[in-house]
Design a protein around this motif. Structure first.
Motif, PDB file in Angstrom:
ATOM      1  N   PRO A 176      -5.200  10.267   1.579  1.00  0.00           N
ATOM      2  CA  PRO A 176      -6.180  11.313   1.294  1.00  0.00           C
ATOM      3  C   PRO A 176      -5.715  12.208   0.148  1.00  0.00           C
ATOM      4  N   GLU A 177      -6.644  12.948  -0.381  1.00  0.00           N
ATOM      5  CA  GLU A 177      -6.321  13.886  -1.462  1.00  0.00           C
ATOM      6  C   GLU A 177      -5.182  14.800  -1.013  1.00  0.00           C
ATOM      7  N   GLY A 178      -4.241  14.995  -1.908  1.00  0.00           N
ATOM      8  CA  GLY A 178      -3.098  15.849  -1.610  1.00  0.00           C
ATOM      9  C   GLY A 178      -1.904  15.097  -1.051  1.00  0.00           C
ATOM     10  N   ALA A 179      -2.077  13.801  -0.810  1.00  0.00           N
ATOM     11  CA  ALA A 179      -0.973  12.975  -0.312  1.00  0.00           C
ATOM     12  C   ALA A 179      -0.784  11.788  -1.249  1.00  0.00           C
ATOM     13  N   GLU A 180       0.454  11.498  -1.540  1.00  0.00           N
ATOM     14  CA  GLU A 180       0.799  10.349  -2.372  1.00  0.00           C
ATOM     15  C   GLU A 180       1.779   9.488  -1.590  1.00  0.00           C
ATOM     16  N   VAL A 181       1.381   8.267  -1.289  1.00  0.00           N
ATOM     17  CA  VAL A 181       2.255   7.341  -0.576  1.00  0.00           C
ATOM     18  C   VAL A 181       2.923   6.447  -1.600  1.00  0.00           C
ATOM     19  N   ASP A 182       4.247   6.482  -1.626  1.00  0.00           N
ATOM     20  CA  ASP A 182       5.042   5.653  -2.533  1.00  0.00           C
ATOM     21  C   ASP A 182       5.653   4.511  -1.738  1.00  0.00           C
ATOM     22  N   LEU A 183       5.273   3.293  -2.065  1.00  0.00           N
ATOM     23  CA  LEU A 183       5.829   2.115  -1.409  1.00  0.00           C
ATOM     24  C   LEU A 183       7.159   1.783  -2.064  1.00  0.00           C
ATOM     25  N   TYR A 184       8.237   1.940  -1.304  1.00  0.00           N
ATOM     26  CA  TYR A 184       9.572   1.719  -1.863  1.00  0.00           C
ATOM     27  C   TYR A 184       9.820   0.228  -2.069  1.00  0.00           C
ATOM     28  N   GLU A 185      10.286  -0.097  -3.242  1.00  0.00           N
ATOM     29  CA  GLU A 185      10.680  -1.467  -3.572  1.00  0.00           C
ATOM     30  C   GLU A 185      12.203  -1.484  -3.693  1.00  0.00           C
ATOM     31  N   GLY A 186      12.835  -2.495  -3.189  1.00  0.00           N
ATOM     32  CA  GLY A 186      14.270  -2.607  -3.399  1.00  0.00           C
ATOM     33  C   GLY A 186      15.131  -2.610  -2.151  1.00  0.00           C
ATOM     34  N   LEU A 187      14.540  -2.624  -0.956  1.00  0.00           N
ATOM     35  CA  LEU A 187      15.379  -2.639   0.250  1.00  0.00           C
ATOM     36  C   LEU A 187      16.234  -3.899   0.327  1.00  0.00           C
ATOM     37  N   ALA A 232      -2.014   1.837   2.925  1.00  0.00           N
ATOM     38  CA  ALA A 232      -1.720   3.277   3.030  1.00  0.00           C
ATOM     39  C   ALA A 232      -1.672   3.926   1.656  1.00  0.00           C
ATOM     40  N   VAL A 233      -1.121   3.220   0.680  1.00  0.00           N
ATOM     41  CA  VAL A 233      -1.083   3.732  -0.695  1.00  0.00           C
ATOM     42  C   VAL A 233      -2.508   3.962  -1.193  1.00  0.00           C
ATOM     43  N   LYS A 234      -3.385   2.990  -0.977  1.00  0.00           N
ATOM     44  CA  LYS A 234      -4.768   3.075  -1.464  1.00  0.00           C
ATOM     45  C   LYS A 234      -5.607   4.091  -0.701  1.00  0.00           C
ATOM     46  N   ARG A 268       3.780  -5.139   5.006  1.00  0.00           N
ATOM     47  CA  ARG A 268       3.709  -4.751   3.590  1.00  0.00           C
ATOM     48  C   ARG A 268       2.251  -4.503   3.191  1.00  0.00           C
ATOM     49  N   GLN A 269       1.366  -5.359   3.669  1.00  0.00           N
ATOM     50  CA  GLN A 269      -0.050  -5.162   3.386  1.00  0.00           C
ATOM     51  C   GLN A 269      -0.555  -3.837   3.975  1.00  0.00           C
ATOM     52  N   LEU A 270      -0.080  -3.493   5.164  1.00  0.00           N
ATOM     53  CA  LEU A 270      -0.438  -2.185   5.745  1.00  0.00           C
ATOM     54  C   LEU A 270       0.045  -1.052   4.842  1.00  0.00           C
ATOM     55  N   ALA A 271       1.259  -1.189   4.332  1.00  0.00           N
ATOM     56  CA  ALA A 271       1.801  -0.167   3.432  1.00  0.00           C
ATOM     57  C   ALA A 271       0.985  -0.077   2.152  1.00  0.00           C
ATOM     58  N   THR A 319      -8.167 -11.393   5.947  1.00  0.00           N
ATOM     59  CA  THR A 319      -8.601 -10.039   5.614  1.00  0.00           C
ATOM     60  C   THR A 319      -7.386  -9.156   5.391  1.00  0.00           C
ATOM     61  N   HIS A 320      -7.314  -8.539   4.236  1.00  0.00           N
ATOM     62  CA  HIS A 320      -6.253  -7.562   3.971  1.00  0.00           C
ATOM     63  C   HIS A 320      -6.549  -6.332   4.828  1.00  0.00           C
ATOM     64  N   PRO A 321      -5.524  -5.689   5.375  1.00  0.00           N
ATOM     65  CA  PRO A 321      -5.763  -4.514   6.213  1.00  0.00           C
ATOM     66  C   PRO A 321      -6.655  -3.440   5.572  1.00  0.00           C
ATOM     67  N   VAL A 322      -6.599  -3.291   4.255  1.00  0.00           N
ATOM     68  CA  VAL A 322      -7.422  -2.279   3.595  1.00  0.00           C
ATOM     69  C   VAL A 322      -8.912  -2.607   3.732  1.00  0.00           C
ATOM     70  N   ASP A 323      -9.234  -3.891   3.945  1.00  0.00           N
ATOM     71  CA  ASP A 323     -10.622  -4.331   4.075  1.00  0.00           C
ATOM     72  C   ASP A 323     -11.083  -4.435   5.531  1.00  0.00           C
ATOM     73  N   ASP A 324     -10.212  -4.131   6.469  1.00  0.00           N
ATOM     74  CA  ASP A 324     -10.546  -4.103   7.895  1.00  0.00           C
ATOM     75  C   ASP A 324     -10.941  -2.660   8.213  1.00  0.00           C
ATOM     76  N   ALA A 325     -12.223  -2.414   8.438  1.00  0.00           N
ATOM     77  CA  ALA A 325     -12.730  -1.047   8.583  1.00  0.00           C
ATOM     78  C   ALA A 325     -12.007  -0.256   9.676  1.00  0.00           C
ATOM     79  N   GLU A 326     -11.756  -0.888  10.816  1.00  0.00           N
ATOM     80  CA  GLU A 326     -11.081  -0.195  11.917  1.00  0.00           C
ATOM     81  C   GLU A 326      -9.651   0.194  11.515  1.00  0.00           C
ATOM     82  N   VAL A 327      -8.924  -0.751  10.964  1.00  0.00           N
ATOM     83  CA  VAL A 327      -7.539  -0.486  10.553  1.00  0.00           C
ATOM     84  C   VAL A 327      -7.504   0.544   9.425  1.00  0.00           C
TER      85      VAL A 327
END
Length: 185
Positions: free
Chosen positions: A30-41, A25-27, A19-22, A158-166
């Motif tokens: 890149p420009e022109g792409a919108e990642v929507d994290l689906y809630e409700g599975l 991905a939202v954050k 979920r943290q990876l997702a 470390t949240h994945p968004v803060d891991d430079a390699e990831v």
């Protein structure tokens, strides 16, 4: 026009590293792409043809299908449960594969990535997910892969968004998936 990428996470746990990876991905989209994290599975009932009747499909399943129909591509995040795909993600794929021949995946590009505690980062589950979603009608982009091992220790503080390699790898995954929209036809 922005490309809509629907993210489905195969773990329901609030603190899930997938979920943290997702979220990353939202954050990082890149420009022109919108990642929507689906809630409700968690609310989608197990697939059952007796429930899948036009006009009376369970609301949670209908909501999932509507979100998938509106998407241009899919980014699936799969942890590994007992060596394979988590039930919640397989169930989503089953609902989206119907009605037969007209499912929501409909030849749209799909990438499968994820993280797991083991040394291979969940590759078995991700391979099984690619197989299932391909059979369900998605156009699996086979050369987009990201399996991050050792999730429990790597993302302990470390949240994945803060891991430079990831973050760099994830940004590339989303950009490459975005680039496959339109090429799927």
């Amino acid at each position: 026009m922005s490309v809509r990428i629907l993210a489905l996470v195969g773990s329901l746990r609030t603190g899930s590293h997938n979920r943290q990876l997702a979220e990353a991905a939202v954050k990082l989209a890149p420009e022109g792409a919108e990642v929507d994290l689906y809630e409700g599975l968690a609310d989608v009932p197990f697939y059952n043809e007796d429930l899948d009747v036009e006009g009376s499909v369970p609301e949670a399943a209908a909501k999932l299908r509507a979100a998938a129909q509106a998407a241009d591509a899919f980014l699936l995040f799969s942890p590994e449960y007992n060596g394979t795909i988590p039930a919640v993600l397989k169930n989503a794929i089953d609902w989206l594969s119907r009605p037969y021949g007209a499912g929501a995946f409909g030849g749209k590009p799909v990438a499968v990535i994820g993280t797991a505690f083991g040394q291979y980062g969940g590759v078995w589950a991700q391979d099984d997910t690619r197989k299932a979603v391909g059979i369900a009608g998605g156009k699996v982009v086979e050369d987009i892969k990201l399996s991050i091992p050792g999730s429990v220790t790597r993302f302990a503080e470390t949240h994945p968004v803060d891991d430079a390699e990831v973050a760099a790898q994830l940004t590339e995954v989303v950009a490459r998936l975005h680039g496959n929209v339109g090429a799927a036809a």
